[in-house]
Design a protein around this motif. Structure first.
Motif, PDB file in Angstrom:
ATOM      1  N   GLY A 236       0.813  -1.210   0.000  1.00 28.60           N
ATOM      2  CA  GLY A 236       0.000   0.000   0.000  1.00 28.60           C
ATOM      3  C   GLY A 236       0.847   1.262   0.000  1.00 28.60           C
ATOM      4  O   GLY A 236       0.550   2.230  -0.711  1.00 28.60           O
ATOM      5  N   VAL A 237       1.902   1.250   0.798  1.00 30.79           N
ATOM      6  CA  VAL A 237       2.808   2.414   0.863  1.00 30.79           C
ATOM      7  C   VAL A 237       3.486   2.641  -0.483  1.00 30.79           C
ATOM      8  O   VAL A 237       3.608   3.784  -0.951  1.00 30.79           O
ATOM      9  CB  VAL A 237       3.868   2.204   1.962  1.00 30.79           C
ATOM     10  CG1 VAL A 237       4.954   3.281   1.876  1.00 30.79           C
ATOM     11  CG2 VAL A 237       3.216   2.226   3.334  1.00 30.79           C
ATOM     12  N   ILE A 238       3.919   1.559  -1.119  1.00 32.96           N
ATOM     13  CA  ILE A 238       4.575   1.677  -2.429  1.00 32.96           C
ATOM     14  C   ILE A 238       3.617   2.234  -3.466  1.00 32.96           C
ATOM     15  O   ILE A 238       3.985   3.115  -4.258  1.00 32.96           O
ATOM     16  CB  ILE A 238       5.122   0.297  -2.874  1.00 32.96           C
ATOM     17  CG1 ILE A 238       6.274  -0.137  -1.975  1.00 32.96           C
ATOM     18  CG2 ILE A 238       5.577   0.354  -4.330  1.00 32.96           C
ATOM     19  CD1 ILE A 238       6.769  -1.544  -2.251  1.00 32.96           C
ATOM     20  N   ILE A 239       2.389   1.733  -3.477  1.00 32.65           N
ATOM     21  CA  ILE A 239       1.378   2.216  -4.434  1.00 32.65           C
ATOM     22  C   ILE A 239       1.146   3.714  -4.257  1.00 32.65           C
ATOM     23  O   ILE A 239       1.116   4.475  -5.227  1.00 32.65           O
ATOM     24  CB  ILE A 239       0.061   1.442  -4.253  1.00 32.65           C
ATOM     25  CG1 ILE A 239       0.222  -0.008  -4.707  1.00 32.65           C
ATOM     26  CG2 ILE A 239      -1.063   2.114  -5.059  1.00 32.65           C
ATOM     27  CD1 ILE A 239      -0.997  -0.867  -4.425  1.00 32.65           C
ATOM     28  N   CYS A 240       1.001   4.137  -3.005  1.00 28.96           N
ATOM     29  CA  CYS A 240       0.762   5.561  -2.729  1.00 28.96           C
ATOM     30  C   CYS A 240       1.973   6.421  -3.107  1.00 28.96           C
ATOM     31  O   CYS A 240       1.825   7.526  -3.631  1.00 28.96           O
ATOM     32  CB  CYS A 240       0.419   5.761  -1.256  1.00 28.96           C
ATOM     33  SG  CYS A 240      -1.218   5.128  -0.793  1.00 28.96           S
ATOM     34  N   ALA A 241       3.173   5.893  -2.846  1.00 28.50           N
ATOM     35  CA  ALA A 241       4.394   6.636  -3.177  1.00 28.50           C
ATOM     36  C   ALA A 241       4.536   6.813  -4.683  1.00 28.50           C
ATOM     37  O   ALA A 241       4.912   7.893  -5.165  1.00 28.50           O
ATOM     38  CB  ALA A 241       5.608   5.914  -2.605  1.00 28.50           C
ATOM     39  N   LEU A 242       4.243   5.763  -5.429  1.00 29.38           N
ATOM     40  CA  LEU A 242       4.323   5.841  -6.892  1.00 29.38           C
ATOM     41  C   LEU A 242       3.304   6.833  -7.447  1.00 29.38           C
ATOM     42  O   LEU A 242       3.607   7.617  -8.353  1.00 29.38           O
ATOM     43  CB  LEU A 242       4.095   4.461  -7.511  1.00 29.38           C
ATOM     44  CG  LEU A 242       5.202   3.421  -7.286  1.00 29.38           C
ATOM     45  CD1 LEU A 242       4.775   2.065  -7.828  1.00 29.38           C
ATOM     46  CD2 LEU A 242       6.505   3.877  -7.954  1.00 29.38           C
ATOM     47  N   ALA A 243       2.091   6.809  -6.891  1.00 30.89           N
ATOM     48  CA  ALA A 243       1.051   7.730  -7.345  1.00 30.89           C
ATOM     49  C   ALA A 243       1.432   9.175  -7.034  1.00 30.89           C
ATOM     50  O   ALA A 243       1.230  10.080  -7.852  1.00 30.89           O
ATOM     51  CB  ALA A 243      -0.280   7.384  -6.690  1.00 30.89           C
ATOM     52  N   SER A 244       2.008   9.387  -5.848  1.00 29.26           N
ATOM     53  CA  SER A 244       2.430  10.733  -5.461  1.00 29.26           C
ATOM     54  C   SER A 244       3.554  11.237  -6.361  1.00 29.26           C
ATOM     55  O   SER A 244       3.552  12.409  -6.782  1.00 29.26           O
ATOM     56  CB  SER A 244       2.897  10.720  -3.998  1.00 29.26           C
ATOM     57  OG  SER A 244       3.350  11.991  -3.602  1.00 29.26           O
ATOM     58  N   ALA A 245       4.497  10.355  -6.665  1.00 27.54           N
ATOM     59  CA  ALA A 245       5.604  10.737  -7.550  1.00 27.54           C
ATOM     60  C   ALA A 245       5.088  11.083  -8.939  1.00 27.54           C
ATOM     61  O   ALA A 245       5.563  12.034  -9.578  1.00 27.54           O
ATOM     62  CB  ALA A 245       6.617   9.599  -7.636  1.00 27.54           C
ATOM     63  N   LYS A 246       4.101  10.325  -9.400  1.00 26.03           N
ATOM     64  CA  LYS A 246       3.527  10.570 -10.721  1.00 26.03           C
ATOM     65  C   LYS A 246       2.848  11.926 -10.788  1.00 26.03           C
ATOM     66  O   LYS A 246       3.054  12.685 -11.751  1.00 26.03           O
ATOM     67  CB  LYS A 246       2.520   9.460 -11.050  1.00 26.03           C
ATOM     68  CG  LYS A 246       1.758   9.651 -12.360  1.00 26.03           C
ATOM     69  CD  LYS A 246       2.680   9.581 -13.563  1.00 26.03           C
ATOM     70  CE  LYS A 246       1.891   9.662 -14.862  1.00 26.03           C
ATOM     71  NZ  LYS A 246       2.781   9.660 -16.053  1.00 26.03           N
ATOM     72  N   VAL A 247       2.031  12.254  -9.792  1.00 26.18           N
ATOM     73  CA  VAL A 247       1.321  13.530  -9.829  1.00 26.18           C
ATOM     74  C   VAL A 247       2.295  14.702  -9.707  1.00 26.18           C
ATOM     75  O   VAL A 247       2.140  15.733 -10.365  1.00 26.18           O
ATOM     76  CB  VAL A 247       0.234  13.597  -8.739  1.00 26.18           C
ATOM     77  CG1 VAL A 247       0.819  13.706  -7.352  1.00 26.18           C
ATOM     78  CG2 VAL A 247      -0.701  14.770  -9.001  1.00 26.18           C
ATOM     79  N   ASN A 248       3.334  14.540  -8.877  1.00 25.50           N
ATOM     80  CA  ASN A 248       4.303  15.631  -8.715  1.00 25.50           C
ATOM     81  C   ASN A 248       5.098  15.877  -9.991  1.00 25.50           C
ATOM     82  O   ASN A 248       5.333  17.030 -10.378  1.00 25.50           O
ATOM     83  CB  ASN A 248       5.252  15.324  -7.555  1.00 25.50           C
ATOM     84  CG  ASN A 248       4.598  15.502  -6.205  1.00 25.50           C
ATOM     85  OD1 ASN A 248       3.719  16.335  -6.043  1.00 25.50           O
ATOM     86  ND2 ASN A 248       5.007  14.710  -5.228  1.00 25.50           N
TER      87      ASN A 248
END
Length: 236
Positions: free
Chosen positions: A17-29
């Motif tokens: 879950g943490v990895i999924i959220c981190a990847l999504a955050s990196a993508k939006v940034n």
């Protein structure tokens, strides 16, 4: 199965879950940073676009205000205020217009009594309470015996499930707001077709963060069910 005294293999669900959220955050940034450098052809700011969109939709009781931070943009339905971050309010970038229009989408949803938004609003206090009380209830249930153990665990699972439900109902709300935003930006002529595609990239990346949050919450719920499943069966 319950793992009280040694390594908990279900913790991998949390890590995923943490990895999924981190990847999504990196993508939006990264996507926002890219299109934050692209100036819209009309040279209008996020605040100007928001004011124009609200008036076009016949909404005159919503105030557009500036709020500090980056990507802290949000619509406050209780006070009828659309708050745009420093990175959006005065910016003339395609990204800023996309974000501003998205928040206007929420104001339009509110004005049109969009049902999923109404449901999400009603779930806010329940979800906040549920997410805070769920784990204490579950832990209490794991340390006591008998029927009260099952009661506490089941109540904790119910409370956490309400928080998960909030994450799920957020998805159609956010997708709908983005859809409204892109349609308005295109039909109003504020953005060219190519700029609309760029704004769509920004909003799609932002939507991924909500999908990631929902996925993470579901994984957490799955972990809770696995951890408590054996104990509940033992008490039955």
């Amino acid at each position: 199965m319950y793992y009280p005294y040694y390594f908990d293999p279900t913790y991998f669900l949390v890590i995923i879950g943490v990895i999924i959220c981190a990847l999504a955050s990196a993508k939006v940034n990264s996507t926002y940073a890219r299109y934050d450098q692209v100036r819209n052809h009309a040279g209008i700011t996020g605040a100007m676009a928001a004011e124009q969109i609200l008036r076009m939709e016949g909404i005159y009781d919503v105030q557009v205000m500036r709020v500090s931070g980056k990507l802290t943009d949000h619509y406050d339905p209780a006070n009828h205020v659309l708050r745009l971050s420093d990175s959006t309010y005065g910016s003339t970038s395609v990204a800023a217009l996309g974000v501003a229009a998205h928040e206007c989408g929420h104001a339009i949803q509110h004005a049109r009594h969009y049902v999923p938004l109404t449901i999400r609003g009603a779930l806010v206090p329940v979800a906040n309470f549920g997410s805070g009380i769920s784990w204490p209830l579950i832990i209490m249930g794991l340390f006591i015996r008998g029927e009260m153990s099952t009661l506490f665990i089941n109540l904790g699972i119910l409370m956490f499930s309400l928080a998960v439900l909030f994450q799920i109902i957020t998805l159609p709300v956010e997708f709908n707001a983005s859809g409204r935003a892109l349609k308005i930006l295109k039909n109003s002529g504020m953005l060219y077709e190519s700029e609309v595609r760029e704004a769509r990239s920004v909003l799609t990346a932002a939507a991924l963060t909500y999908v990631a949050s929902a996925a993470s919450a579901l994984l957490q719920l799955l972990r809770i069910l696995i951890l408590t499943g054996g104990r509940r069966n033992d008490d039955e």
